[in-house]
Scaffold this motif. Structure first.
Motif, mmCIF file in Angstrom:
data_model
loop_
_atom_site.group_PDB
_atom_site.id
_atom_site.type_symbol
_atom_site.label_atom_id
_atom_site.label_comp_id
_atom_site.label_asym_id
_atom_site.label_seq_id
_atom_site.Cartn_x
_atom_site.Cartn_y
_atom_site.Cartn_z
ATOM 1 N N ASP A 41 0.857 -1.062 -0.075
ATOM 2 C CA ASP A 41 -0.012 0.124 0.050
ATOM 3 C C ASP A 41 1.066 1.143 0.152
ATOM 4 O OD1 ASP A 41 -1.644 2.020 0.936
ATOM 5 O OD2 ASP A 41 -2.988 0.530 1.497
ATOM 6 N N ARG A 43 0.313 4.096 0.658
ATOM 7 C CA ARG A 43 0.213 4.997 1.860
ATOM 8 C C ARG A 43 0.971 4.685 3.157
ATOM 9 N NH1 ARG A 43 -6.313 4.299 2.076
ATOM 10 N NH2 ARG A 43 -5.328 2.279 1.894
ATOM 11 N N ALA A 331 -3.997 0.178 6.754
ATOM 12 C CA ALA A 331 -4.582 0.329 5.467
ATOM 13 C C ALA A 331 -6.263 0.808 5.650
ATOM 14 C CB ALA A 331 -4.462 -0.764 4.479
ATOM 15 N N LYS A 332 -6.746 0.084 6.486
ATOM 16 C CA LYS A 332 -8.137 0.360 6.807
ATOM 17 C C LYS A 332 -8.440 1.689 7.560
ATOM 18 C CE LYS A 332 -10.032 -4.365 6.798
ATOM 19 N NZ LYS A 332 -10.521 -5.346 7.829
ATOM 20 N N ALA A 334 -6.204 4.225 7.293
ATOM 21 C CA ALA A 334 -5.810 5.348 6.078
ATOM 22 C C ALA A 334 -7.180 5.584 5.332
ATOM 23 C CB ALA A 334 -4.758 4.813 5.267
ATOM 24 N N ASP A 335 -7.842 4.276 5.135
ATOM 25 C CA ASP A 335 -9.012 4.456 4.413
ATOM 26 C C ASP A 335 -10.144 5.312 5.021
ATOM 27 O OD1 ASP A 335 -8.333 3.103 2.150
ATOM 28 O OD2 ASP A 335 -9.349 1.305 2.784
ATOM 29 N N ARG A 336 -10.209 4.784 6.248
ATOM 30 C CA ARG A 336 -11.177 5.676 6.913
ATOM 31 C C ARG A 336 -11.053 7.214 7.215
ATOM 32 N NH1 ARG A 336 -10.901 2.064 10.900
ATOM 33 N NH2 ARG A 336 -9.669 3.307 12.361
ATOM 34 N N GLU A 337 -9.747 7.507 7.451
ATOM 35 C CA GLU A 337 -9.278 8.731 7.794
ATOM 36 C C GLU A 337 -9.135 9.564 6.618
ATOM 37 O OE1 GLU A 337 -9.357 10.073 10.907
ATOM 38 O OE2 GLU A 337 -10.428 8.007 11.470
ATOM 39 N N GLN A 338 -9.085 9.020 5.362
ATOM 40 C CA GLN A 338 -8.674 9.519 4.081
ATOM 41 C C GLN A 338 -7.465 9.975 3.995
ATOM 42 O OE1 GLN A 338 -12.175 12.276 3.648
ATOM 43 N NE2 GLN A 338 -13.338 10.514 2.360
ATOM 44 N N THR A 340 -3.521 10.012 2.735
ATOM 45 C CA THR A 340 -2.724 9.862 1.472
ATOM 46 C C THR A 340 -1.446 9.039 2.103
ATOM 47 O OG1 THR A 340 -1.863 12.044 1.608
ATOM 48 C CG2 THR A 340 -3.509 11.485 0.306
ATOM 49 N N SER A 341 -0.920 9.258 3.411
ATOM 50 C CA SER A 341 0.062 8.682 3.889
ATOM 51 C C SER A 341 0.039 8.617 5.693
ATOM 52 C CB SER A 341 1.422 9.546 3.527
ATOM 53 O OG SER A 341 2.381 9.392 4.486
#
Length: 358
Positions: A41, A43, A331-332, A334-338, A340-341
């Protein structure tokens, strides 16, 4: 934990801890366990000290003492693996038994004492993997009976600089008498100066990290940070195992000497991490170790100031699928919090953690 992991753990736990550890190394050498490799990933990537880590999760030193399975560990999903601690001469370590599971605490006590096969054996294995991809650090130490322990570290730098992605100077194990005294400012200053000089004379110049103990007071942290900054050491790993036995539930926990690792170490090691980050400033590398056993504990280390995190004991209780689960959880998140890194997460709870008393 999966059914497969539960069965594997139950089988390994029928053996004494040191035998079980040897069996796990043997399994990795043979290509087991086989599992789905975690998805890479973008990110989760971390650029630090000139190295590009595919993710911030590493295997801490102490598991692969003799550099037998670094690539197999990377295959489990770790973004980097640290081998060692390696000493110039082979040494047997302390008498057995010397590893103890504290199952009610998800913890381990060890008093191994830098048992390893020495520089020559580790160098042969690392030379054989030279040119392969993957970040592999080498953790160097001193022999128990060495007449000049600082020279042992110089030898480690000289020998492994051309093979190591980075080098870790380990002066914080509680299981070699007098070793932690090298964290005192005068001794530390000499050690770091000679280590940096040895790197300057080597054929390669990998980053050098200093691994410190969690059982330090504020004044000691300040002195260590001052020497690290003055000598331009690339970063600090926080922390090694602890001598503390506070609030353990396992009845045998308080009775065994050695260093405690696992879940009970999380709070103290994270406080020390945050205080060290505050002392060192935002630019120097800090790696967080101690009690990492989930995506949330790994992320909390980053919030407290860590660029990277490492684990070992967590895998004893959660199995070899743990790194993959942690990375999936990151990774989840990062998805939830939108995000990019994950870089933006670092230091977000630094003040809260650094304010806690030791």
């Amino acid at each position: 934990m999966s059914v497969f992991d539960r069965i594997g753990q139950k089988l390994l736990f029928t053996f004494d801890p040191e035998t079980a550890h040897g069996m796990s190394i043997a399994a990795l050498r043979c290509g087991l366990p086989v599992g789905a490799r975690p998805v890479r990933d973008e990110r989760l990537k971390v650029s630090l000290c000139g190295l590009d880590f595919p993710n911030p999760l590493g295997m801490a030193a102490g598991y692969d003492k003799n550099a037998e399975v670094p690539d197999a560990l990377l295959g489990l999903g770790f973004g980097f693996a640290e081998v060692g601690t390696v000493t110039p001469l082979p040494q047997a370590g302390n008498p057995k038994p010397r590893i103890f599971r504290l199952t009610e605490d998800d913890a381990v006590i060890n008093r191994l004492g830098f048992n390893n096969g020495g520089h020559e054996a580790a160098e042969m294995r690392l030379a054989a993997r030279k040119g392969r991809v993957g970040i592999v650090g080498v953790n160097i130490g001193a022999n128990k009976d060495s007449a000049d322990r600082v020279h042992d570290y110089e030898l480690g730098v000289s020998r492994f600089a051309k093979y190591a992605s980075y080098l870790t100077v380990n002066i914080s194990s509680p299981n070699t008498p007098g070793l932690r005294n090298m964290q005192a400012r005068e001794q530390l200053g000499e050690l770091l100066a000679r280590v940096i000089s040895a790197r300057g004379s080597a054929s390669a110049q990998p980053p050098i990290f200093l691994k410190v103990a969690p059982d330090l007071v504020e004044a000691e942290l300040e002195e260590i940070a001052a020497e690290v900054t003055e000598k331009q050491i690339d970063g600090v790993i926080v922390s090694n195992t602890t001598l503390s036995r506070s609030e353990l539930r396992s009845p045998s926990g308080a009775g065994e000497t050695g260093g405690l690792s696992g879940k009970p170490l999380f709070e103290r090691s994270t406080i020390v991490l945050a205080k060290m980050r505050r002392l060192l400033g935002p630019e120097r590398a800090v790696i967080g170790v101690g009690g990492v056993d989930s995506a949330e504990t790994a992320l909390e280390k980053i919030r407290a100031g860590a660029d990277l995190v490492q684990l070992y004991t967590g895998m004893v209780y959660a199995g070899p699928a743990l790194p993959g689960r942690i990375l999936a959880g990151m990774a989840k998140f990062a998805d939830r919090e939108q995000l990019t890194s994950l870089r933006g997460l670092r230091d977000s709870r630094l003040s809260e953690w650094a304010a806690k008393p030791l």
